[in-house]
Every structure is written in C-alpha cells, then in structure tokens.
Write an enzyme that holds these catalytic residues in place. Structure first.
Site, mmCIF file in Angstrom:
data_model
loop_
_atom_site.group_PDB
_atom_site.id
_atom_site.type_symbol
_atom_site.label_atom_id
_atom_site.label_comp_id
_atom_site.label_asym_id
_atom_site.label_seq_id
_atom_site.Cartn_x
_atom_site.Cartn_y
_atom_site.Cartn_z
ATOM 1 N N SER A 145 0.838 -1.196 0.000
ATOM 2 C CA SER A 145 0.000 0.000 0.000
ATOM 3 C C SER A 145 0.879 1.255 0.000
ATOM 4 O O SER A 145 1.728 1.413 -0.872
ATOM 5 C CB SER A 145 -0.953 -0.041 1.200
ATOM 6 N N ASP A 196 -8.919 -6.090 -4.773
ATOM 7 C CA ASP A 196 -8.487 -4.792 -4.236
ATOM 8 C C ASP A 196 -8.998 -3.689 -5.163
ATOM 9 O O ASP A 196 -8.387 -3.386 -6.181
ATOM 10 C CB ASP A 196 -6.951 -4.770 -4.138
ATOM 11 N N HIS A 207 -8.214 -4.812 -0.325
ATOM 12 C CA HIS A 207 -6.894 -4.188 -0.162
ATOM 13 C C HIS A 207 -6.125 -4.788 1.007
ATOM 14 O O HIS A 207 -4.893 -4.911 0.959
ATOM 15 C CB HIS A 207 -7.077 -2.679 0.043
#
Length: 368
Positions: free
Chosen positions: A147, A312, A345
């Site tokens: 991320s 995601d 995610h």
C-alpha cells in the site's frame, strides 16, 4: 522473537519538498536478524498508513503487542530473519516515535501540532536514506512495502537507484485516482470540521477530535475490504432480534465500523492522519514527466517484484500492471503476481499460501 525499539537522532536539517525545513528529526526503528559482514543482507520494510516501525516480534514487557507484519517477517518466514537483516522504520510525520506533529518544536518548546509541515513519500525516503547511512548500509538487498509502504519501495528505486537491488511493491498504485483522493478528502474534512480540532492545535486544549477520527477510520475501513469480504464476514446479520427503528446499531457491519473507529481514535493522531493522506494524494512519480510513467522509471536499476490482489478495488490490479508495463518499457527485470483473493486491499496483510510462497521464493533467490 523479542525485539527492542530504537531511535536515531539527526541533527542535520532536512529540507522537505514543500520547501519547509525540519531543523532536526528522529526516526524510530527496529531491527530483526543480523547484518552480515559484507553488509549485503539488509532489507528495509516500509509501513502503510496507520502502522509503525514495529513490523515483527513482540516486546519483552508487552508480549501481546505483536508486529503488524509478523506473519511475513521472522525466523523461517517468507522474509527470513535467519538470512536477512530486516529494518522496520517509522516515517516522519507519524505519531509512533519518529518526529511528527506530536513532537516538540525546538523553536517553541511546544508540540508542533498544526505547524508541522506537510511531508511527502519522497521526504520519507530521503529521511530513510539518512537512517541507512546511520546504520552503515550502503545498499539494500531489498526495499519492501504494501500500500503506502509500496509507494516508498517504488520511490527508493527512483530516488536512490544505486542503493536498491530489489524493490518489492505490493498492493500499490503509481498515483491515486480521483476517487481515492476523494475518499481521503472526506476523511480529512471529518477531522477538520470536528469542533475539537481547533485548527490542529487541540493539544493545547487538552482534547482530541475523536468524532472526526472515528468517521475517517470508518471510511477507510470500507475501502480496505471488498464487497464479497464484507458480505462473507458480516452479511446483513442483525445485532438485535428485530430492527430497532432508530439510529442505533442494527447490523453487524455497523458495529464493526464503530468498533474500528473507537479503537483508532484512541491511539492515532489527527494531525498525522491529515499529513499521511496528503502524502498519498501527492505521490505521482510521473508528474515531472508529462504523466509518462515509463520516462519516470527510466532511472530505476533494481529488479522488481510487483504483487496485486484481484478484489483490491482501492488499488486495483490494473494500477499494478501500469507499473509493470512502465518497468518493462525500460527493460527492467520484473516479476508480477496477481492473486485471485477475496479480501480486498487488506489482503496484503493476510496469510495466503500463494502470496507467501512467491515472497519466500523471491527472497530465496536474492544472492547475498
């Protein structure tokens, strides 16, 4: 694995991309494993929005406080600390030990608060390079993150191409979409319009903008999970036997979001949240190249592993493929793994045999 947090102090000023200058700063960090004689086995792990330098292991005085990526990092794990010397660092602007809004401003003797400058991913990488110098590491075997941490891993290969042999970029995007920026702005507005925010100087008032932080975290959690994951975990299950016909908690998902918001607002700093989400918004390595990602990546020298997850929707697999294409345009060595996983995610933090197997194999092929 028992670990000990450390701090490195840097007296030399740090000029930020905004033009502001930190006259001095500290970075909180932890290390796992042993640096070899050649200093060739160091791996830097960069964290995402609300994590910290506590990547793995536990503290002797708090054995329940396990690192946020403990399933990934440690003896015999995919990033094996029997082989690698792993460094977890806390970026500047955070509220977990590195210099940030809660730190003392040397010019005033009071917390920086709203006066702490806006920082960027590039600023974090510059500060991390100072930490590497402090630890005597000229070149990393790998820089790794998921991320927001993946943006740092990517930027390391651009800011210091000669100092990174491998960049491991997980659940990433080379730039936020308008939708992602919109989510961040709603979260920031929730904080800044909280009556207890006081223009960012709430420390002086002895209060915390709890309501704003709660809403910001609830918004974030919605984006971290996929629709399928939410339905599987919560569905439309009622907390009460029948609907209450009021605005209390009826559904399990409501209870979950409120719980996450309450927990987050008890430990995270609002000024930090504003700055970290802005760093996310600003990151765009192609901005100085007319939006051409291939030109932006021309200076990279590292080999890359890029990993994405099909569910995601916040940082979709299509964004990871943009990174892969730009790297291939520059004839970089790139491995790409797109995992069919339902968790959204947050999948980059969870156990998955395919994901962990790929990371284990990749690290196993890094020559030391």
């Amino acid at each position: 694995m028992i670990v000990t947090p450390q701090k490195a102090h840097f007296a030399q000023p740090l000029k930020l991309q905004s033009g502001a200058v930190l006259p001095e700063f500290e970075i909180a960090f932890e290390t796992y494993g042993t640096l070899n004689a050649a200093r060739s086995n160091a791996v830097l792990v960069c964290h995402a929005l609300n994590a910290s330098h506590h990547v793995a292991g536990a503290y002797a005085d708090d054995p329940d406080k396990v690192g946020w990526w403990d399933n990934m990092v440690g003896p015999g794990k995919p990033l094996d600390t029997n082989r690698f010397f792993v460094i977890g660092n806390n970026y500047i602007g955070s509220c977990f030990g590195s210099t940030g809004p809660t730190s003392t401003n040397p010019a005033t003797g009071k917390p920086w608060g709203a006066d702490f400058p806006v920082v960027t991913v590039e600023d974090w990488v510059t500060a991390q390079a100072r930490l590497a110098d402090h630890l005597g590491i000229e070149r990393f075997a790998a820089v790794m993150g998921g991320s927001l941490g993946a943006m740092q891993a990517l930027q390391w290969a651009l800011s210091y191409p000669e100092r990174v042999r491998n960049s491991i970029v997980i659940a990433a995007t080379p730039r936020l979409s308008a939708q992602n920026i919109a989510f961040n702005e709603v979260a920031r507005q929730a904080i800044m319009t909280d009556p207890e925010f006081h223009g960012g100087h709430y420390y002086e008032k002895g209060v915390v903008p709890v309501r704003g932080l709660r809403i910001a975290r609830m918004i974030g959690h919605i984006t971290y999970l996929s629709d399928d994951a939410m339905m599987e975990k919560f569905g439309r299950v009622l907390r009460r036997v029948t609907p209450g016909f009021d605005f209390g908690v009826d559904f399990e998902i409501e209870s979950y979001l409120r719980h996450q918001g309450d927990k987050f607002s008890a430990y995270f700093d609002a000024n930090t949240y504003l700055r970290i989400t802005k760093a996310l918004d600003y990151y765009d390595p192609a901005a100085d190249y007319g939006g051409d990602l291939s030109k932006a990546f021309a200076r990279a020298q590292a080999d890359f592993l890029v990993v994405s997850f099909t569910s995601d929707w916040r940082f979709s697999s299509a964004r990871s493929r943009e990174i892969v294409r730009a790297l291939l345009d520059n004839k970089r060595v790139v491995s790409y793994l797109e995992i069919d996983a339902p968790q959204g995610h947050d999948a980059f933090l969870l156990d998955d045999a395919r994901y962990f197997g790929a990371l284990r194999a990749y690290f196993g092929n890094i020559a030391l």
